[in-house]
Write an enzyme that holds these catalytic residues in place. Structure first.
Site, short mmCIF file in Angstrom:
data_model
loop_
_atom_site.label_atom_id
_atom_site.label_comp_id
_atom_site.label_asym_id
_atom_site.label_seq_id
_atom_site.Cartn_x
_atom_site.Cartn_y
_atom_site.Cartn_z
N TYR A 25 1.02 -0.66 -0.10
CA TYR A 25 -0.15 0.17 -0.11
C TYR A 25 0.61 0.99 0.08
CZ TYR A 25 -2.99 4.03 1.62
OH TYR A 25 -3.44 4.90 2.22
N GLN A 132 -3.28 18.13 6.40
CA GLN A 132 -3.73 17.47 4.38
C GLN A 132 -5.42 17.80 4.93
OE1 GLN A 132 -4.33 14.22 3.94
NE2 GLN A 132 -5.41 15.44 2.20
N TYR A 134 -8.76 16.08 3.25
CA TYR A 134 -9.40 15.80 1.73
C TYR A 134 -11.01 16.17 2.45
CZ TYR A 134 -6.34 12.34 0.00
OH TYR A 134 -5.24 11.64 -0.22
N THR A 160 -6.32 18.92 -0.82
CA THR A 160 -5.39 18.40 -1.86
C THR A 160 -6.62 17.79 -3.06
OG1 THR A 160 -3.84 16.51 -0.39
CG2 THR A 160 -4.81 14.84 -1.95
N ARG A 169 -5.53 0.74 -7.30
CA ARG A 169 -4.46 0.08 -6.58
C ARG A 169 -4.46 -1.19 -6.34
NH1 ARG A 169 -4.17 4.78 -2.77
NH2 ARG A 169 -4.58 6.71 -3.50
N LYS A 259 -2.90 21.33 -3.09
CA LYS A 259 -1.94 19.62 -3.42
C LYS A 259 -2.45 18.87 -5.26
CE LYS A 259 0.41 15.51 -1.44
NZ LYS A 259 -0.76 14.97 -1.55
N HIS A 283 0.40 12.87 -6.84
CA HIS A 283 0.36 12.33 -5.78
C HIS A 283 1.05 10.61 -5.52
CE1 HIS A 283 -3.64 12.44 -2.67
NE2 HIS A 283 -2.76 10.40 -2.55
N ARG A 286 0.08 7.66 -7.31
CA ARG A 286 -0.55 7.04 -7.36
C ARG A 286 -2.40 7.01 -7.39
NH1 ARG A 286 1.00 4.54 -2.02
NH2 ARG A 286 -1.17 5.05 -0.89
#
Ligand SMILES: Cc1cc2nc3c(=O)[nH]c(=O)nc-3n(C[C@H](O)[C@H](O)[C@H](O)COP(=O)(O)O)c2cc1C
Length: 397
Positions: A25, A132, A134, A160, A169, A259, A283, A286
């Site tokens: 991860y 940060q 979200y 972000t 992923r 960001k 990122h 990712r």
């Protein structure tokens, strides 16, 4: 740790220490990992020249970020995984950053509460803390978070903007590391192969708070295995837009950064909206795949905005020479995500500090070799060939 001399050394050791689900991860990228690989390859394609016979005995990496001193142009990127690599890993990382006199960014998804971070690694002990964010569908929850961050003494808010839909992923699915998180047989076998991690990390959580949680989320949403209907709706981010940035500018009295910028027109728009800094970032490869490497996107963006806001770069920084390359192309500083995450996984605070010091030593030597006494002397003059021709060479490769 004495024999580890590069970030790659720390990475290899981290791979052995942390259960595969969590190492993959932290380490991997999305989809075909083209962006992940480009982030490194495009740094490596930029060639430097050393400059002979310059007295660099008085050189310094000290500089300023947003008007305050830093011991080098590096800060820690937000990563939601430090707390899985080490018990309260975010706190360990934040302490290492404070000791190294560089800023630390706490991620929304961290497993250590922001108040604890502020108390033990904040301004009181010389730390500089960034938070940060979200931005969730239920905006009120995001507003509450930033109020808390402000009260706790965080000096900067980083919104972000490059994660508006969940990325794929693929290894996470293969490893069973998907939301809502349910420990399964694969995980049990994985843990049996990592008894030290089990004792030092998981047991410490289990005997205190239970399973690790997203400590900064509102109480009812902290659990990683939360699967009540509506959870995705609540945290989805695809309605995020520039009006939100206006609102955050009004609400947040401190330094405001965005960001996840990788085009000049977005960077110019950030200036209109009163943003203080942008992070040119994909990122760490990712999220969206097939995206331009950050180091390639940087020059155009830095040229467009000039001195009107602070440009920071992340994605792919593993060597001190990468910092020199980013500064030469217009960044004021870089963030690193995985480098210090590997360090944290290997040795908590000491491991994170080791990672910072590896990069610091390499950057110092790069400054010396290229004849730079101060960070503002680092320009494209240190490159072999002009960067434009490097880009053409890449295009035709
Ligand atoms: C395990 C992991 C978790 C991350 N979590 C977040 C996050 O919660 N918020 C965010 O803005 N970026 C997150 N990132 C991205 C980093 O902030 C940063 O952009 C990226 O790691 C930079 O690339 P690098 O790892 O090559 O240095 C995460 C990165 C990693 C490796």
């Amino acid at each position: 740790m004495k024999t580890m001399t590069s970030i790659e050394d720390l990475r290899k050791t981290a791979r052995r220490r942390v259960p595969r689900q969590f190492f993959d991860y932290a380490d991997g990228g999305s989809y075909s990992e083209q962006t992940l690989n480009a982030n490194r390859a495009d740094f490596e394609r930029i060639k430097l020249r050393h400059r002979a016979l310059v007295d660099v005995s008085g050189r310094t990496m000290n500089t300023e970020l947003f008007g305050k001193p830093v011991s080098m142009p590096l800060a820690i990127a937000p990563t939601g995984a430090a707390g899985l690599c080490w018990h309260e890993g975010e706190l360990e990382l934040a302490k290492a950053a404070a000791k190294a006199k560089i800023p630390f960014t706490l991620a929304t998804g961290a497993m250590t509460g922001m108040e604890k971070i502020a108390q033990e690694a904040g301004p009181g002990v010389g730390g500089r803390l960034w938070f940060q964010l979200y931005v969730w569908n239920k905006r009120e929850m995001s507003y509450q978070l930033i109020e808390r961050a402000h009260r706790a003494g965080f000096e900067a808010l980083i919104v972000t903007v490059d994660t508006i839909v969940p990325p794929n992923r693929e290894y996470n699915t293969h490893n069973g590391f998907i939301a809502p998180y349910k420990p399964n047989v694969t995980f049990a076998l994985d843990i049996m192969r990592h008894p030290v991690w089990f004792t030092n990390v998981l047991m410490k959580y289990l005997t205190t708070i239970g399973m690790p949680r997203n400590e900064n989320y509102p109480d009812e949403y902290k659990r990683l295995d939360r699967d009540e209907p509506g959870t995705y709706e609540l945290t989805r981010q695809d309605s995020l837009n520039w009006d939100d940035i206006r609102i955050f500018r009004d609400k947040w009295p401190g330094i405001l950064m965005i960001k996840g910028i990788n085009r000049p027109d977005d960077a110019l728009k950030a200036i209109e909206y009163g943003v203080d800094g942008i992070v040119v970032s994909n990122h760490g490869g990712r999220n969206m795949d097939s995206v331009v490497a950050s180091i390639d996107a940087l020059p155009e963006i830095a040229e467009a905005v000039g001195e009107r806001l602070t440009v920071i770069l992340d994605s792919g920084v593993r060597r001190g020479s990468d910092i020199a390359k980013a500064l030469a192309l217009g960044a004021k500083a870089v963030l690193t995500g995985r480098s210090t995450l590997y360090g944290t996984a290997v040795g908590g605070e000491a491991g994170a500090f080791k990672a910072i010091n590896i990069i610091r030593t390499e950057f110092d030597k790069t400054m010396a070799y290229t004849g730079c006494n101060r960070t503002d002397e680092i320009t494209t003059d240190i490159f072999f060939g002009d960067y434009g021709s490097n880009r053409m060479a890449r295009g035709s490769a």
